[in-house]
Motif scaffolding. Structure first.
Motif, PDB file in Angstrom:
ATOM      1  N   PHE A 134       0.708  -1.119  -0.213  1.00 41.26           N
ATOM      2  CA  PHE A 134       0.049   0.100  -0.018  1.00 41.26           C
ATOM      3  C   PHE A 134       0.819   1.384   0.044  1.00 41.26           C
ATOM      4  CE2 PHE A 134      -1.384  -3.438   2.910  1.00 41.26           C
ATOM      5  CZ  PHE A 134      -2.214  -3.836   2.188  1.00 41.26           C
ATOM      6  N   PHE A 137      -0.214   4.751  -1.136  1.00 41.41           N
ATOM      7  CA  PHE A 137      -1.009   5.483  -0.305  1.00 41.41           C
ATOM      8  C   PHE A 137      -0.509   6.893   0.347  1.00 41.41           C
ATOM      9  CE2 PHE A 137      -4.355   2.060   1.550  1.00 41.41           C
ATOM     10  CZ  PHE A 137      -4.973   1.759   0.145  1.00 41.41           C
ATOM     11  N   LYS A 140      -1.185  11.715  -1.143  1.00 39.78           N
ATOM     12  CA  LYS A 140      -2.397  12.123  -0.910  1.00 39.78           C
ATOM     13  C   LYS A 140      -3.462  12.755  -1.731  1.00 39.78           C
ATOM     14  CE  LYS A 140      -1.458  11.903   4.096  1.00 39.78           C
ATOM     15  NZ  LYS A 140      -1.246  12.830   5.227  1.00 39.78           N
ATOM     16  N   VAL A 166      -4.354  -3.100  -2.341  1.00 39.02           N
ATOM     17  CA  VAL A 166      -5.099  -2.136  -1.788  1.00 39.02           C
ATOM     18  C   VAL A 166      -5.842  -2.691  -0.588  1.00 39.02           C
ATOM     19  CG1 VAL A 166      -6.782  -2.578  -3.676  1.00 39.02           C
ATOM     20  CG2 VAL A 166      -7.088  -0.504  -2.276  1.00 39.02           C
ATOM     21  N   TRP A 223      -1.205   8.184   5.527  1.00 35.39           N
ATOM     22  CA  TRP A 223      -1.645   7.904   4.330  1.00 35.39           C
ATOM     23  C   TRP A 223      -3.174   8.237   4.073  1.00 35.39           C
ATOM     24  CZ3 TRP A 223      -0.892   1.719   4.770  1.00 35.39           C
ATOM     25  CH2 TRP A 223       0.548   1.354   4.785  1.00 35.39           C
ATOM     26  N   ARG A 224      -3.328   8.428   2.697  1.00 38.52           N
ATOM     27  CA  ARG A 224      -4.804   8.511   2.269  1.00 38.52           C
ATOM     28  C   ARG A 224      -5.305   7.010   1.914  1.00 38.52           C
ATOM     29  NH1 ARG A 224      -7.446  12.476  -2.266  1.00 38.52           N
ATOM     30  NH2 ARG A 224      -9.227  10.971  -2.956  1.00 38.52           N
ATOM     31  N   MET A 225      -6.422   6.732   2.276  1.00 36.54           N
ATOM     32  CA  MET A 225      -7.140   5.465   1.963  1.00 36.54           C
ATOM     33  C   MET A 225      -7.848   5.593   0.675  1.00 36.54           C
ATOM     34  SD  MET A 225      -6.407   3.627   4.570  1.00 36.54           S
ATOM     35  CE  MET A 225      -7.436   2.159   4.074  1.00 36.54           C
ATOM     36  N   TRP A 226      -7.109   4.867  -0.378  1.00 37.34           N
ATOM     37  CA  TRP A 226      -7.747   5.025  -1.703  1.00 37.34           C
ATOM     38  C   TRP A 226      -8.811   4.088  -1.989  1.00 37.34           C
ATOM     39  CZ3 TRP A 226      -7.106   9.356  -4.897  1.00 37.34           C
ATOM     40  CH2 TRP A 226      -5.904  10.057  -4.591  1.00 37.34           C
TER      41      TRP A 226
END
Ligand SMILES: C[S@@+](CC[C@H](N)C(=O)[O-])C[C@H]1O[C@@H](n2cnc3c(N)ncnc32)[C@H](O)[C@@H]1O
Length: 280
Positions: A134, A137, A140, A166, A223-226
């Motif tokens: 991940f 991630f 952002k 992911v 992180w940014r959760m995509w």
């Protein structure tokens, strides 16, 4: 290729507990806790064969850390070559000292280590590019992630595949700490926060050696959760022809079984992991 140094002190961390001192090798504990390079290499080979009908030669591991996966790829077949890319010299040095140095000389020659940003122009070309655990991630902003995907697209060979993992599930929006016992130590996956406005989340890995004090925040990920549809849209936008989702099967007691198969329908659950494979 830079020459390996004989000792690396940076990766060891000491903690005092009364009069006892625990010394950890954080990359080795990380390897034991979360990495399964042989399974990953088998997956890449299977998927390339399935989608392209032939075998891949050059594998590029973006965000490679200690590049254990690249080492496993070059060991797997004499035709295999790998390029490992990471921005941080510390894990690269660990990989040189602990994995690369142990390879036979001819195998070493098939593995190139590249210290740099995955956003840099002219990344080495490859049949398969993987961004695992991940790591992407870390981007952002949509424009950053798009620039990275575009970079991957441009550096893939004609029949190239891009593989990324992911994760998601309802648990990812909760502050939780998971703990798993391993031989000699306990591994903690700690989600400190989640912001539904930005989808940003902060995670930590802690370790506790048996009989020692817990060592907090050995690794931290901001992180940014995509989501899968967001990622597919972006991959489509930068030119990938098709994207496939490989979803994990379930055991009788509801756990992931480690077997991933192609699907267009997922399943709502507390937490899930999937692979996205994008065809150039
Ligand atoms: C979560 S670790 C993943 C290590 C390895 N891929 C694995 O599967 O275990 C993330 C890695 O990405 C690297 N990294 C972060 N931003 C990067 C960038 N822009 N370019 C290259 N590497 C980067 C970090 O230095 C770190 O080693």
């Amino acid at each position: 290729m830079a020459k390996a140094k004989s000792k690396d002190k940076t990766i060891r961390r000491r903690v005092s507990k009364r009069n006892t001192k625990a010394v950890i090798d954080k990359y080795d504990l990380y390897r034991q806790a979360v990495q399964s390079p042989e399974t990953d290499v088998d997956f890449f080979k299977r998927v390339y064969k399935e989608l392209r009908g032939s075998s891949a030669e050059i594998f590029r591991e973006d965000f490679c850390g200690t590049f254990l996966l690249s080492t496993t790829w070059v060991k797997n077949r004499p035709q295999h070559k790998a390029v490992a890319v990471d921005i941080d010299p510390e894990p690269l040095e660990y990989g040189r000292n602990h994995y690369w140095q142990k390879l036979p000389v001819l195998t070493q020659k098939r593995l190139k280590i590249f210290e740099g940003d995955v956003l840099a122009s002219r990344l080495p070309e490859a049949d398969i590019v993987a961004a695992l655990n991940f790591s992407y991630f870390v981007f952002k902003k949509r424009s950053q992630l798009r620039a990275y995907f575009s970079n991957v697209f441009n550096s893939l060979r004609k029949k190239g595949l891009f593989v990324l993992d992911v994760f998601g599930g309802t648990q990812c929006t909760d502050a939780i700490e998971d703990k798993e016992k391993r031989p000699g130590f306990t591994y903690f996956w700690d989600q400190e926060s989640f912001d539904p406005v930005t989808n940003e989340a902060l995670f930590h890995i802690h370790f506790q050696l048996n009989g020692s004090k817990k060592i907090e925040n050995v690794f931290t990920y901001d992180w940014r959760m995509w989501s899968i549809p967001e990622l597919r849209d972006l991959l489509d936008e930068v030119g990938f022809k098709r994207t496939h989702i490989y979803w994990e099967g379930t055991t009788r007691n509801g756990q992931g079984d480690g077997k991933f198969s192609r699907t267009e329908q997922g399943e709502a659950c507390l937490s899930w992991i999937a692979y996205i494979v994008a065809e150039k």
